[in-house]
Design an enzyme around this catalytic site. Sequence first.
Site, short mmCIF file in Angstrom:
data_model
loop_
_atom_site.label_atom_id
_atom_site.label_comp_id
_atom_site.label_asym_id
_atom_site.label_seq_id
_atom_site.Cartn_x
_atom_site.Cartn_y
_atom_site.Cartn_z
N ARG A 197 -24.68 -10.52 -3.18
CA ARG A 197 -24.49 -9.17 -2.49
C ARG A 197 -23.97 -9.12 -1.17
NH1 ARG A 197 -29.95 -9.34 -5.28
NH2 ARG A 197 -29.80 -8.05 -7.10
N LYS A 219 -10.55 -2.01 1.38
CA LYS A 219 -10.51 -1.91 0.14
C LYS A 219 -10.25 -2.98 -0.54
CE LYS A 219 -8.63 3.05 -0.17
NZ LYS A 219 -7.35 3.60 -0.81
N GLU A 261 5.51 0.50 2.11
CA GLU A 261 4.22 1.23 2.95
C GLU A 261 4.64 1.40 4.29
OE1 GLU A 261 1.49 1.93 1.70
OE2 GLU A 261 1.04 0.69 -0.42
N LYS A 303 -2.82 2.36 10.56
CA LYS A 303 -3.80 1.99 9.43
C LYS A 303 -5.19 1.98 10.09
CE LYS A 303 -5.41 1.19 5.26
NZ LYS A 303 -4.81 0.00 4.40
N GLU A 313 -12.71 6.99 2.73
CA GLU A 313 -11.78 7.64 2.08
C GLU A 313 -12.27 9.11 1.59
OE1 GLU A 313 -8.99 6.80 -1.62
OE2 GLU A 313 -8.22 5.71 -0.05
N ARG A 317 -8.34 9.53 5.12
CA ARG A 317 -7.70 8.21 4.80
C ARG A 317 -7.08 8.36 3.43
NH1 ARG A 317 -10.74 2.16 4.18
NH2 ARG A 317 -8.72 1.30 3.25
N ASN A 321 -2.20 7.53 0.84
CA ASN A 321 -1.84 7.14 -0.54
C ASN A 321 -0.81 8.26 -1.09
OD1 ASN A 321 -3.87 5.38 -1.35
ND2 ASN A 321 -5.34 6.95 -1.18
N HIS A 324 1.19 7.27 -4.13
CA HIS A 324 0.35 6.32 -5.01
C HIS A 324 -0.09 6.89 -6.25
CE1 HIS A 324 0.52 4.04 -1.45
NE2 HIS A 324 -0.24 3.27 -1.87
N HIS A 328 1.23 4.35 -9.10
CA HIS A 328 0.02 3.89 -9.78
C HIS A 328 0.33 3.81 -11.23
CE1 HIS A 328 -2.98 2.92 -6.45
NE2 HIS A 328 -1.78 2.43 -6.35
N HIS A 341 4.19 -3.69 -6.48
CA HIS A 341 3.33 -2.34 -6.13
C HIS A 341 4.23 -1.34 -5.15
CE1 HIS A 341 0.22 0.40 -4.48
NE2 HIS A 341 0.56 -0.28 -3.36
#
Length: 440
Positions: A197, A219, A261, A303, A313, A317, A321, A324, A328, A341
Amino acid sequence: MASTSTNLSLSPSLKQPIHLSSLQNPNFLHPHSFFSRPTNHFPKKTSLSTSLRSPVSASSSQLMDPFSAITQPGIPTTVNVDLGDRSYPIYIGSGLLNKPQLLQRHVHGKKVLIVTNTTVAPLYLDKVVEALTNGNPNVSVETVILPDGEQYKDMDTLMKVFDKAIESRLDRRCTFVALGGGVIGDMCGFAAAAFLRGVNFIQIPTTVMAQVDSSVGGKTGINHPLGKNLIGAFYQPQCVLIDTDTLNTLPERELASGFAEVIKYGLIRDAEFFEWQEKNMQALMARDPDALAYAIKRSCENKAEVVSLDEREGGIRATLNLGHTFGHAIETSVGYGKWLHGEGIAAGMVMAVDMSYRLGWIDDSIVKRVNDILKQAKLPVVPPEIMTVDMFKSVMAVDKKVADGLLRLILLKGSLGSCVFTGEYDRKALDDTLQAFCKS
């Protein structure tokens, strides 16, 4: 029509959707600028109390000499991610893997698990083990070496990390260390978030993509056959250690992929940085160490600032993206790992910019500049020929930014460096963009 723009409010004083152009206003948030014009001073340590908003000198000659003074081997520049009691430093510099104290100060227990891959392990694993154990005999180090590639960012591969951790009888005081690119960082971070955990972890990114983006901000996660990064957690590292020397062994295609990026930051919130990139892309492609160090540092500052304002996010934030959602869809549709990517994001940014222009939100000069800089970086500006409108729409329907069935997008609006995160746009513009970039 009811408003579908996402409220990006982060405090009681911000009750309307934020356009990223607002961030150009130094009164909007902590005034952040680390350069003034003209300047020959590059601070050795940068935190979120310093400024990002003053223009950066765009001349290569103005950049290189002063910056070399802060990229001496073993002397890190530090960018701080300000998250209260979970704040952490990003160390950036040459030869940092030869500085054991940087890593050891962030290891709290006696057991470490290094997660790396078959490409990076022969290059840097021994050096990292040495950095962790030098003068520190009480620390024992285990390693797990995973196959290399986006296609292995899945549950089966993730289980190999848990298998090793359990077999090694690691406890809650152990530390996981991610040594590699974005795939390794995402998987190791997710494993650290879930094992017992939650255990400590450290990021040691070895690609441009990971150094400027994925290693910062917490992330973590894995892919699902139906969509990229749909399974994961927000989980912050103890530190990020960026040894820029690791880029010397990076293949050309991976190098270029990471610059997508870097370019993104300029487009959404840092016009001066974009202008600097336009003048220095050749130096970046040639791996000029001073240009690379500067680009990494400025990207991390951007960032870190956004993450400090919106860690999970909920609003601002999401603007990180840009491209993206389209990108994606490309990565998922063609098969993970076939397009890198950054390659998917590059084509995706062109599509987002095209849609922004169709909406009348930007002028054609921005469209041209985006295409030009991506071509300079040897990145694709169109999706692969196999992509169809239906393929895009199918994957985009399960994008993480969908809310109540509404696809929200990051689009440019206004001058360079300004964008919006919104679901309030003419659907015909999206359809026209998809049609323009797809054969069917």
